[in-house]
Scaffold this active site. Structure first.
Site, PDB file in Angstrom:
ATOM      1  N   TYR A  22      39.598  62.701  58.165  1.00 20.14           N
ATOM      2  CA  TYR A  22      38.511  63.173  57.014  1.00 20.14           C
ATOM      3  C   TYR A  22      38.830  64.581  56.216  1.00 20.14           C
ATOM      4  O   TYR A  22      39.025  64.575  55.224  1.00 20.14           O
ATOM      5  CB  TYR A  22      37.025  63.157  57.652  1.00 20.14           C
ATOM      6  CG  TYR A  22      35.899  63.588  56.895  1.00 20.14           C
ATOM      7  CD1 TYR A  22      35.535  62.580  55.951  1.00 20.14           C
ATOM      8  CD2 TYR A  22      35.479  65.016  57.012  1.00 20.14           C
ATOM      9  CE1 TYR A  22      34.358  63.067  55.055  1.00 20.14           C
ATOM     10  CE2 TYR A  22      34.469  65.151  56.393  1.00 20.14           C
ATOM     11  CZ  TYR A  22      34.066  64.214  55.174  1.00 20.14           C
ATOM     12  OH  TYR A  22      32.766  64.740  54.588  1.00 20.14           O
ATOM     13  N   LYS A  29      40.046  65.177  52.404  1.00 18.55           N
ATOM     14  CA  LYS A  29      38.900  66.121  51.621  1.00 18.55           C
ATOM     15  C   LYS A  29      39.835  66.895  51.078  1.00 18.55           C
ATOM     16  O   LYS A  29      39.425  67.371  49.822  1.00 18.55           O
ATOM     17  CB  LYS A  29      37.878  66.632  52.692  1.00 18.55           C
ATOM     18  CG  LYS A  29      37.038  65.546  52.889  1.00 18.55           C
ATOM     19  CD  LYS A  29      36.310  64.650  51.576  1.00 18.55           C
ATOM     20  CE  LYS A  29      34.967  64.313  51.885  1.00 18.55           C
ATOM     21  NZ  LYS A  29      34.501  63.557  50.612  1.00 18.55           N
TER      22      LYS A  29
HETATM   23  P1  NAI Z   1      26.119  59.094  52.999  1.00 22.80           P
HETATM   24  O1  NAI Z   1      26.872  58.107  54.067  1.00 22.80           O
HETATM   25  O2  NAI Z   1      24.595  59.268  53.085  1.00 22.80           O
HETATM   26  O3  NAI Z   1      26.973  58.593  51.520  1.00 22.80           O
HETATM   27  C1  NAI Z   1      27.999  58.112  51.287  1.00 22.80           C
HETATM   28  C2  NAI Z   1      27.602  56.992  50.441  1.00 22.80           C
HETATM   29  O4  NAI Z   1      29.010  56.339  50.023  1.00 22.80           O
HETATM   30  C3  NAI Z   1      26.913  55.722  51.240  1.00 22.80           C
HETATM   31  O5  NAI Z   1      25.935  55.262  50.692  1.00 22.80           O
HETATM   32  C4  NAI Z   1      27.992  54.644  51.427  1.00 22.80           C
HETATM   33  O6  NAI Z   1      27.358  53.353  51.308  1.00 22.80           O
HETATM   34  C5  NAI Z   1      28.794  54.830  50.073  1.00 22.80           C
HETATM   35  N1  NAI Z   1      30.143  54.282  50.185  1.00 22.80           N
HETATM   36  C6  NAI Z   1      31.003  54.260  51.257  1.00 22.80           C
HETATM   37  N2  NAI Z   1      32.049  53.538  51.009  1.00 22.80           N
HETATM   38  C7  NAI Z   1      32.048  53.207  49.791  1.00 22.80           C
HETATM   39  C8  NAI Z   1      32.897  52.590  48.845  1.00 22.80           C
HETATM   40  N3  NAI Z   1      34.050  52.229  49.304  1.00 22.80           N
HETATM   41  N4  NAI Z   1      32.584  52.044  47.679  1.00 22.80           N
HETATM   42  C9  NAI Z   1      31.363  52.576  47.164  1.00 22.80           C
HETATM   43  N5  NAI Z   1      30.681  53.566  48.011  1.00 22.80           N
HETATM   44  C10 NAI Z   1      30.724  53.636  49.344  1.00 22.80           C
HETATM   45  O7  NAI Z   1      26.739  60.664  53.450  1.00 22.80           O
HETATM   46  P2  NAI Z   1      26.582  61.897  52.406  1.00 22.80           P
HETATM   47  O8  NAI Z   1      26.649  62.756  53.477  1.00 22.80           O
HETATM   48  O9  NAI Z   1      25.588  61.842  51.504  1.00 22.80           O
HETATM   49  O10 NAI Z   1      28.172  62.183  51.696  1.00 22.80           O
HETATM   50  C11 NAI Z   1      28.279  62.202  50.429  1.00 22.80           C
HETATM   51  C12 NAI Z   1      29.677  62.830  50.308  1.00 22.80           C
HETATM   52  O11 NAI Z   1      29.489  64.155  50.662  1.00 22.80           O
HETATM   53  C13 NAI Z   1      30.503  62.082  51.081  1.00 22.80           C
HETATM   54  O12 NAI Z   1      32.033  61.889  50.284  1.00 22.80           O
HETATM   55  C14 NAI Z   1      30.865  62.967  52.296  1.00 22.80           C
HETATM   56  O13 NAI Z   1      32.284  63.201  52.838  1.00 22.80           O
HETATM   57  C15 NAI Z   1      30.538  64.530  51.488  1.00 22.80           C
HETATM   58  N6  NAI Z   1      30.249  65.351  52.329  1.00 22.80           N
HETATM   59  C16 NAI Z   1      29.037  65.416  52.986  1.00 22.80           C
HETATM   60  C17 NAI Z   1      28.778  66.485  53.924  1.00 22.80           C
HETATM   61  C18 NAI Z   1      27.359  66.472  54.714  1.00 22.80           C
HETATM   62  O14 NAI Z   1      27.177  67.473  55.198  1.00 22.80           O
HETATM   63  N7  NAI Z   1      26.625  65.446  54.402  1.00 22.80           N
HETATM   64  C19 NAI Z   1      29.635  67.754  54.019  1.00 22.80           C
HETATM   65  C20 NAI Z   1      30.618  67.630  53.410  1.00 22.80           C
HETATM   66  C21 NAI Z   1      31.204  66.312  52.617  1.00 22.80           C
END
Ligand code: NAI
Length: 301
Positions: free
Chosen positions: A165, A169
């Protein structure tokens, strides 16, 4: 400065929940038409369902906004082309792309399978590459576009158990660093967001008392800022629980030790050459290379 997005169209990948959903609601609340992409799989990327995206569309339309759902996979070129076609036929334009979709497959590096490494790179890095390539021709033609890459503190600084990851990133920062140069002449600005928020991605990583502060909604103003008419280009903004900051790759001024420098000299002078008090950053790699040549030239015997 106004952040009214009326008349603009924003695509947000992975917007069926978590941060993407919060960004989508924030754009819609300020007048944007929003395309909610989400594959709808599990946290590790397995499975698929359109219902998560459709649920967010309903939330937006119930509040009087405009949105459509898309169940495409960001790793599929065909799906991302279809996403752009669907956007243009529904709304007639496309101004903003927030690359937000992501998955987690955490394990320590020695226990991690190459498949888990590749899958995480594929979704975060290649998913952002593929979605960005799909929107760029439209943005170039209209000479306007705002693109956000979602990076992470795990990439910027490291996190135990997240080598796949973290690598993906920080690769997105590298991608933005070059896209900011190649597309600025089309008024396309590419920035990165490093969020922290309580979502299904973090629900077993952080203690509950921490999670209460970390609402996804508290991050979204940073995305709106990066997608405004006067957006910066090539910045990294960090955001969580109401705090916003700028992250920057910088290096110390350094010390010229000459072409015959020895590791002993580096060790002896480490405190001086590593001193970050006068650290500088560079708009592009060649400016950093120039520093070496200028130092050598100025110190020529
Ligand atoms: P989350 O798991 O709620 O959201 C990610 C979404 O991406 C999910 O709804 C999932 O269905 C969708 N997804 C996954 N693979 C996919 C694909 N191949 N095509 C289309 N959609 C797809 O997680 P969150 O926390 O909302 O993450 C959003 C972004 O923020 C991610 O890129 C994550 O890495 C990043 N992030 C989140 C952090 C946090 O503290 N929550 C910290 C740093 C980065």
């Amino acid at each position: 400065m106004s952040f009214d997005f009326t008349g603009q169209v924003a695509i947000i990948t992975g917007a069926g929940g978590g941060l993407g959903r919060a960004h989508a609601l924030a754009f819609a609340a300020r007048g944007a038409k929003v395309v909610i992409n989400d594959l709808g799989g599990a946290r590790d990327g397995d499975g698929a369902s359109l219902s998560a995206a459709e649920q967010v569309v309903k939330e937006i339309t119930d509040r009087g906004g405009e949105a459509i759902a898309n169940g495409g996979n960001v790793t599929s070129e065909d799906d991302m082309q279809a996403l752009v076609s669907q956007t243009l036929s529904a709304f007639g334009r496309l101004d903003i792309l927030v690359n937000n979709a992501g998955i987690l497959r955490d394990k320590t590096f020695s226990k991690m399978s190459l498949d888990d490494f590749r899958k995480v790179l594929e979704v975060h890095l290649m998913g952002s590459v593929i979605a960005t390539r799909a929107v760029l021709p439209t943005m170039q033609k209209q000479e306007y576009g705002r693109i956000v890459m979602t990076t992470s503190s795990s990439g910027l600084y490291g996190n135990f158990g997240q080598s796949n990851y973290g690598a993906a990133k920080l690769a997105l920062v590298g991608l933005a660093n070059t896209l900011k140069l190649e597309f600025s002449k089309f008024n396309i600005r590419v920035n990165a967001l490093a969020p922290v928020a309580a979502t299904r991605m973090t629900d077993d990583i952080m203690p509950p008392q921490m999670l209460d502060f970390l609402t996804p909604e508290s991050v979204s103003p940073a995305v709106l800022y990066l997608c405004g008419a006067a957006a910066p280009n090539g910045e990294i903004i960090t955001a969580g629980a109401g705090t916003f900051a700028r992250a920057k790759i910088m290096e110390s001024k350094g010390l010229y030790l000459g072409p015959d420098a020895t590791p002993e000299q580096i060790a002896a002078q480490w405190d001086v050459l590593a001193d970050l008090k006068t650290a500088e950053s560079f708009d592009q790699g060649s400016n950093q290379s120039q520093k070496f040549v200028v130092n050598a030239f100025e110190n020529k015997p």
